[in-house]
Design a protein around this motif. Structure first.
Motif, mmCIF file in Angstrom:
data_model
loop_
_atom_site.group_PDB
_atom_site.id
_atom_site.type_symbol
_atom_site.label_atom_id
_atom_site.label_comp_id
_atom_site.label_asym_id
_atom_site.label_seq_id
_atom_site.Cartn_x
_atom_site.Cartn_y
_atom_site.Cartn_z
ATOM 1 N N SER A 102 0.830 -1.198 0.000
ATOM 2 C CA SER A 102 0.000 0.000 0.000
ATOM 3 C C SER A 102 0.867 1.251 0.000
ATOM 4 O O SER A 102 0.613 2.213 -0.743
ATOM 5 C CB SER A 102 -0.918 -0.003 1.225
ATOM 6 N N SER A 103 1.910 1.253 0.803
ATOM 7 C CA SER A 103 2.828 2.385 0.875
ATOM 8 C C SER A 103 3.570 2.561 -0.447
ATOM 9 O O SER A 103 3.765 3.677 -0.934
ATOM 10 C CB SER A 103 3.828 2.175 2.018
ATOM 11 N N LEU A 104 3.949 1.434 -1.036
ATOM 12 C CA LEU A 104 4.645 1.443 -2.329
ATOM 13 C C LEU A 104 3.752 2.053 -3.413
ATOM 14 O O LEU A 104 4.218 2.808 -4.262
ATOM 15 C CB LEU A 104 5.035 0.004 -2.701
ATOM 16 N N SER A 105 2.465 1.718 -3.354
ATOM 17 C CA SER A 105 1.523 2.201 -4.364
ATOM 18 C C SER A 105 1.284 3.705 -4.259
ATOM 19 O O SER A 105 0.780 4.330 -5.188
ATOM 20 C CB SER A 105 0.186 1.456 -4.247
ATOM 21 N N LYS A 106 1.651 4.285 -3.122
ATOM 22 C CA LYS A 106 1.525 5.741 -2.949
ATOM 23 C C LYS A 106 2.754 6.474 -3.456
ATOM 24 O O LYS A 106 2.844 7.697 -3.365
ATOM 25 C CB LYS A 106 1.306 6.071 -1.469
ATOM 26 N N GLY A 107 3.720 5.705 -3.981
ATOM 27 C CA GLY A 107 4.927 6.304 -4.536
ATOM 28 C C GLY A 107 6.032 6.513 -3.532
ATOM 29 O O GLY A 107 7.023 7.193 -3.820
ATOM 30 N N ASN A 108 5.879 5.926 -2.335
ATOM 31 C CA ASN A 108 6.897 6.102 -1.303
ATOM 32 C C ASN A 108 8.171 5.316 -1.619
ATOM 33 O O ASN A 108 8.110 4.206 -2.141
ATOM 34 C CB ASN A 108 6.357 5.664 0.057
ATOM 35 N N SER A 109 9.305 5.880 -1.286
ATOM 36 C CA SER A 109 10.597 5.226 -1.507
ATOM 37 C C SER A 109 10.837 4.168 -0.433
ATOM 38 O O SER A 109 10.155 4.145 0.593
ATOM 39 C CB SER A 109 11.717 6.259 -1.448
ATOM 40 N N TYR A 110 11.838 3.312 -0.669
ATOM 41 C CA TYR A 110 12.192 2.302 0.335
ATOM 42 C C TYR A 110 12.549 2.976 1.661
ATOM 43 O O TYR A 110 12.197 2.489 2.735
ATOM 44 C CB TYR A 110 13.387 1.463 -0.154
ATOM 45 N N LYS A 111 13.244 4.121 1.552
ATOM 46 C CA LYS A 111 13.669 4.833 2.767
ATOM 47 C C LYS A 111 12.458 5.325 3.558
ATOM 48 O O LYS A 111 12.409 5.198 4.785
ATOM 49 C CB LYS A 111 14.566 6.008 2.375
ATOM 50 N N LEU A 112 11.477 5.874 2.861
ATOM 51 C CA LEU A 112 10.262 6.361 3.519
ATOM 52 C C LEU A 112 9.473 5.214 4.141
ATOM 53 O O LEU A 112 8.922 5.338 5.242
ATOM 54 C CB LEU A 112 9.384 7.118 2.518
ATOM 55 N N ILE A 113 9.406 4.086 3.420
ATOM 56 C CA ILE A 113 8.689 2.918 3.929
ATOM 57 C C ILE A 113 9.372 2.397 5.192
ATOM 58 O O ILE A 113 8.706 2.057 6.181
ATOM 59 C CB ILE A 113 8.622 1.806 2.856
ATOM 60 N N ALA A 114 10.693 2.359 5.160
ATOM 61 C CA ALA A 114 11.451 1.903 6.333
ATOM 62 C C ALA A 114 11.170 2.794 7.533
ATOM 63 O O ALA A 114 10.968 2.315 8.659
ATOM 64 C CB ALA A 114 12.942 1.898 6.011
ATOM 65 N N SER A 115 11.121 4.095 7.290
ATOM 66 C CA SER A 115 10.845 5.054 8.365
ATOM 67 C C SER A 115 9.416 4.906 8.876
ATOM 68 O O SER A 115 9.165 4.951 10.078
ATOM 69 C CB SER A 115 11.082 6.471 7.841
ATOM 70 N N GLU A 116 8.479 4.720 7.931
ATOM 71 C CA GLU A 116 7.061 4.609 8.292
ATOM 72 C C GLU A 116 6.796 3.427 9.228
ATOM 73 O O GLU A 116 6.027 3.534 10.190
ATOM 74 C CB GLU A 116 6.219 4.466 7.011
ATOM 75 N N PHE A 117 7.458 2.303 8.941
ATOM 76 C CA PHE A 117 7.194 1.091 9.731
ATOM 77 C C PHE A 117 8.304 0.784 10.753
ATOM 78 O O PHE A 117 8.284 -0.273 11.378
ATOM 79 C CB PHE A 117 6.988 -0.103 8.792
ATOM 80 N N GLU A 118 9.262 1.731 10.844
ATOM 81 C CA GLU A 118 10.354 1.601 11.803
ATOM 82 C C GLU A 118 11.115 0.283 11.640
ATOM 83 O O GLU A 118 11.333 -0.472 12.590
ATOM 84 C CB GLU A 118 9.821 1.745 13.239
ATOM 85 N N ILE A 119 11.475 0.013 10.377
ATOM 86 C CA ILE A 119 12.265 -1.179 10.056
ATOM 87 C C ILE A 119 13.428 -0.729 9.170
ATOM 88 O O ILE A 119 13.441 0.396 8.675
ATOM 89 C CB ILE A 119 11.426 -2.255 9.324
ATOM 90 N N SER A 120 14.396 -1.625 8.967
ATOM 91 C CA SER A 120 15.553 -1.263 8.146
ATOM 92 C C SER A 120 15.202 -1.343 6.656
ATOM 93 O O SER A 120 14.236 -2.006 6.257
ATOM 94 C CB SER A 120 16.724 -2.209 8.435
ATOM 95 N N ILE A 121 16.000 -0.657 5.835
ATOM 96 C CA ILE A 121 15.787 -0.696 4.385
ATOM 97 C C ILE A 121 15.978 -2.118 3.867
ATOM 98 O O ILE A 121 15.270 -2.562 2.953
ATOM 99 C CB ILE A 121 16.736 0.286 3.671
ATOM 100 N N ASP A 122 16.921 -2.851 4.449
ATOM 101 C CA ASP A 122 17.138 -4.245 4.041
ATOM 102 C C ASP A 122 15.886 -5.083 4.299
ATOM 103 O O ASP A 122 15.535 -5.959 3.499
ATOM 104 C CB ASP A 122 18.330 -4.848 4.785
ATOM 105 N N THR A 123 15.223 -4.822 5.427
ATOM 106 C CA THR A 123 13.987 -5.546 5.742
ATOM 107 C C THR A 123 12.892 -5.184 4.739
ATOM 108 O O THR A 123 12.127 -6.046 4.305
ATOM 109 C CB THR A 123 13.506 -5.217 7.173
ATOM 110 N N VAL A 124 12.846 -3.921 4.353
ATOM 111 C CA VAL A 124 11.886 -3.483 3.331
ATOM 112 C C VAL A 124 12.144 -4.235 2.031
ATOM 113 O O VAL A 124 11.219 -4.754 1.399
ATOM 114 C CB VAL A 124 11.993 -1.957 3.079
ATOM 115 N N ARG A 125 13.412 -4.311 1.631
ATOM 116 C CA ARG A 125 13.774 -5.025 0.390
ATOM 117 C C ARG A 125 13.357 -6.490 0.468
ATOM 118 O O ARG A 125 12.874 -7.060 -0.517
ATOM 119 C CB ARG A 125 15.285 -4.924 0.150
#
Length: 206
Positions: free
Chosen positions: A155-178
């Motif tokens: 859902s966050s991805l579909s809003k155009g958010n970057s991996y960095k923003l998604i990581a911040s939003e869910f308080e997880i690392s960028i690697d976890t997002v990937r």
């Protein structure tokens, strides 16, 4: 305000013919191209009211172009141009987000009627294709077995958010997002962010 039409058709003669029809009407010709490889950028820059889209195009099909366009523009009216009306490609184009379709043999007599119909909220198509669309809507949505976190990230991805923003939003690392996004791609059977977002929107997963 004069409404504009963007044409994608690889047949030079047909593209020029349709372009001349548009130019001679009360509409404005925004552009005419023989492939859809840069369709996303062109649609963003030209911002047409209507798009006439050939289904069979070199390099990338009109169907894939519709999917990409619908990830950032859900309001432009897209009419597919096709030689045959009762086939899987037309059905897939409508599922991808096309507004309707027009047989190429009827362009000279029905083009402006089709444009008026979609503008008024209609969807020009044959009864057989309409029936296929209705049947697909009646089928239960496919279960991709996405976890709650994967749905949230999609859902966050579909809003155009970057991996960095998604990581911040869910308080997880960028690697976890990937890692999550890789699993999302596998479950949805897609290979890119554009495909994942398009599928999520078309199948109402987000």
């Amino acid at each position: 305000m004069i409404q504009s039409v963007l044409i994608y058709e690889d047949n030079d003669l047909l593209r020029e013919s349709v372009g001349s029809m548009i130019a001679a009407s009360e509409l404005r010709l925004a552009g005419a191209f023989n492939n859809v490889l840069s369709a996303g950028e062109q649609v963003k820059n030209l911002n047409p009211d209507f798009i006439l889209m050939d289904i069979d195009m070199p390099g990338m099909t009109g169907i894939e172009a519709v999917r990409r366009i619908r990830t950032f523009n859900t309001t432009v009216h897209i009419i597919m141009l096709t030689v045959f009306d009762d086939n899987k490609n037309v059905f897939e184009a409508l599922r991808a987000g096309a507004s309707g379709y027009l047989l190429k043999k009827h362009i000279s007599t029905k083009l402006f009627d089709a444009l008026s119909e979609v503008q008024e909220g209609g969807a020009p198509m044959s009864p057989s294709i309409a029936r296929m669309v209705i049947q697909s809507m009646q089928q239960p949505a496919q279960n991709y077995q996405l976890t709650q976190r994967e749905k949230e990230i999609l859902s966050s991805l579909s809003k155009g958010n970057s991996y960095k923003l998604i990581a911040s939003e869910f308080e997880i690392s960028i690697d976890t997002v990937r890692t999550h996004i890789k699993k999302i791609y596998e479950k949805l059977q897609v290979h890119s962010q554009t495909e994942a977002v398009s599928k999520a929107i078309n199948e109402k997963l987000v």
